[in-house]
Scaffold this motif. Sequence first.
Motif, mmCIF file in Angstrom:
data_model
loop_
_atom_site.group_PDB
_atom_site.id
_atom_site.type_symbol
_atom_site.label_atom_id
_atom_site.label_comp_id
_atom_site.label_asym_id
_atom_site.label_seq_id
_atom_site.Cartn_x
_atom_site.Cartn_y
_atom_site.Cartn_z
ATOM 1 N N ARG A 65 61.770 57.589 10.526
ATOM 2 C CA ARG A 65 60.822 57.184 9.293
ATOM 3 C C ARG A 65 59.666 58.269 9.428
ATOM 4 N NH1 ARG A 65 58.240 51.861 10.849
ATOM 5 N NH2 ARG A 65 57.121 53.721 12.012
ATOM 6 N N ASP A 66 59.014 58.295 10.470
ATOM 7 C CA ASP A 66 57.623 58.883 10.623
ATOM 8 C C ASP A 66 58.014 60.147 10.445
ATOM 9 O OD1 ASP A 66 56.116 56.514 11.065
ATOM 10 O OD2 ASP A 66 55.983 56.781 12.983
ATOM 11 N N PHE A 67 59.201 60.782 10.891
ATOM 12 C CA PHE A 67 59.325 62.166 10.685
ATOM 13 C C PHE A 67 59.560 62.623 9.316
ATOM 14 C CE2 PHE A 67 62.443 65.575 10.247
ATOM 15 C CZ PHE A 67 62.013 66.895 11.044
ATOM 16 N N LEU A 68 60.342 61.672 8.600
ATOM 17 C CA LEU A 68 60.794 61.954 7.265
ATOM 18 C C LEU A 68 59.345 61.832 6.321
ATOM 19 C CD1 LEU A 68 63.853 60.145 6.520
ATOM 20 C CD2 LEU A 68 63.499 62.357 6.675
ATOM 21 N N LYS A 69 58.394 60.962 6.611
ATOM 22 C CA LYS A 69 57.135 60.793 5.893
ATOM 23 C C LYS A 69 56.261 62.150 6.235
ATOM 24 C CE LYS A 69 56.212 55.962 6.073
ATOM 25 N NZ LYS A 69 55.604 54.878 6.285
ATOM 26 N N ALA A 70 56.324 62.485 7.624
ATOM 27 C CA ALA A 70 55.574 63.963 7.640
ATOM 28 C C ALA A 70 56.175 65.074 6.911
ATOM 29 C CB ALA A 70 55.602 64.028 9.304
ATOM 30 N N SER A 71 57.463 65.163 6.914
ATOM 31 C CA SER A 71 58.304 66.397 6.299
ATOM 32 C C SER A 71 57.870 66.031 4.957
ATOM 33 C CB SER A 71 59.791 66.080 6.375
ATOM 34 O OG SER A 71 59.955 66.148 7.830
ATOM 35 N N ALA A 72 57.833 64.921 4.003
ATOM 36 C CA ALA A 72 57.436 64.716 2.709
ATOM 37 C C ALA A 72 56.129 65.124 2.642
ATOM 38 C CB ALA A 72 57.604 63.378 2.211
ATOM 39 N N GLN A 73 55.154 64.981 3.407
ATOM 40 C CA GLN A 73 53.887 65.609 3.197
ATOM 41 C C GLN A 73 53.586 67.173 3.082
ATOM 42 O OE1 GLN A 73 50.930 63.802 6.081
ATOM 43 N NE2 GLN A 73 51.323 61.901 5.378
ATOM 44 N N VAL A 74 54.440 67.759 4.225
ATOM 45 C CA VAL A 74 54.633 69.072 4.294
ATOM 46 C C VAL A 74 55.245 69.849 3.185
ATOM 47 C CG1 VAL A 74 55.436 70.943 5.548
ATOM 48 C CG2 VAL A 74 54.310 69.147 6.766
ATOM 49 N N TRP A 75 56.428 69.381 2.570
ATOM 50 C CA TRP A 75 57.093 69.932 1.548
ATOM 51 C C TRP A 75 56.384 69.732 0.429
ATOM 52 C CZ3 TRP A 75 60.086 73.509 2.708
ATOM 53 C CH2 TRP A 75 61.023 73.289 4.106
ATOM 54 N N ALA A 76 55.325 68.593 0.270
ATOM 55 C CA ALA A 76 54.728 68.519 -1.042
ATOM 56 C C ALA A 76 55.615 68.181 -2.165
ATOM 57 C CB ALA A 76 53.595 69.476 -0.989
ATOM 58 N N GLU A 77 55.202 69.291 -3.345
ATOM 59 C CA GLU A 77 55.857 68.932 -4.446
ATOM 60 C C GLU A 77 57.385 69.360 -4.517
ATOM 61 O OE1 GLU A 77 53.929 72.879 -4.610
ATOM 62 O OE2 GLU A 77 53.536 70.964 -3.897
ATOM 63 N N THR A 78 57.774 70.067 -3.595
ATOM 64 C CA THR A 78 59.481 70.203 -3.386
ATOM 65 C C THR A 78 60.255 69.276 -2.822
ATOM 66 O OG1 THR A 78 59.207 71.322 -1.012
ATOM 67 C CG2 THR A 78 58.840 72.836 -2.822
ATOM 68 N N TRP A 79 59.466 68.097 -2.133
ATOM 69 C CA TRP A 79 60.179 67.183 -1.769
ATOM 70 C C TRP A 79 60.821 66.207 -2.776
ATOM 71 C CZ3 TRP A 79 61.759 65.466 3.003
ATOM 72 C CH2 TRP A 79 62.072 64.053 3.099
ATOM 73 N N GLY A 80 62.128 66.241 -2.888
ATOM 74 C CA GLY A 80 62.675 65.359 -4.069
ATOM 75 C C GLY A 80 62.793 66.172 -5.240
ATOM 76 N N ASN A 81 62.334 67.489 -5.348
ATOM 77 C CA ASN A 81 62.390 68.358 -6.516
ATOM 78 C C ASN A 81 63.700 68.789 -6.695
ATOM 79 O OD1 ASN A 81 62.237 70.442 -8.456
ATOM 80 N ND2 ASN A 81 59.951 70.650 -7.901
ATOM 81 N N PRO A 82 64.296 68.621 -8.018
ATOM 82 C CA PRO A 82 65.844 69.145 -8.081
ATOM 83 C C PRO A 82 65.904 70.645 -8.075
ATOM 84 C CG PRO A 82 65.091 68.267 -10.004
ATOM 85 C CD PRO A 82 63.917 67.770 -9.020
#
Length: 215
Positions: A107-124
């Motif tokens: 969970r924490d790794f994915l949260k950290a990843s989402a912060q780092v990838w910023a607008e590309t996280w979940g971006n199609p």
Amino acid sequence: ATEMFVIINSTPTRINKSHLVDLYERVSWAEPDRRFAAHIAEMLYREADSPLRYRINRLGGRSKQEKWILQAELYNEIHRWVKQDWEKIQKEDTDKRVTARYYGMVRDFLKASAQVWAETWGNPDYMVTKPVTLKAMMRVCADLAAQEGEPEENRVNRWSQRLMPWAEQARTFRNEGFYERFPAKGQVERVARIHRELARNAGIQPRPKGNPTVA
């Protein structure tokens, strides 16, 4: 389970792996490492603080949210990690506390990843949350957890700092030209290649292969 029994015995088709993942934590004969990994995968789907909540494609799932990865694919990566750590996990006893600790690291790794990838996280328009990259990131998660999984306090911020070099690689993960930038003979080879690249960029030493058994 009854429905699955009827399907299995009335068709020549093997049962879908996602059904097996659903059953691993519910049947007494399943290997304990598989049950352990299946429970973590199930928590990633249902827990309110999971970055993958309802993003996992499960058979029978009713959520309308866009799905990022098949349950069986995610389970395979978790089981790969658990299998390598199983001797240590057994010594700690596979109770809910240990399961929650491993879930917390993912969970924490994915949260950290989402912060780092910023607008590309979940971006199609990007491959960041597509199966091939998510599977590679799960391997980086196992590497990082082995090196500095504890303490849990401030772990998201600590890991986001460690993963910050990924922000500079965002353009590399655009859909256009992605497969040319990560050439491979197939997805297995491509996941391994992305894993090595992500680990190298973040200065994380990949763990020895040990026993990478996958379901």
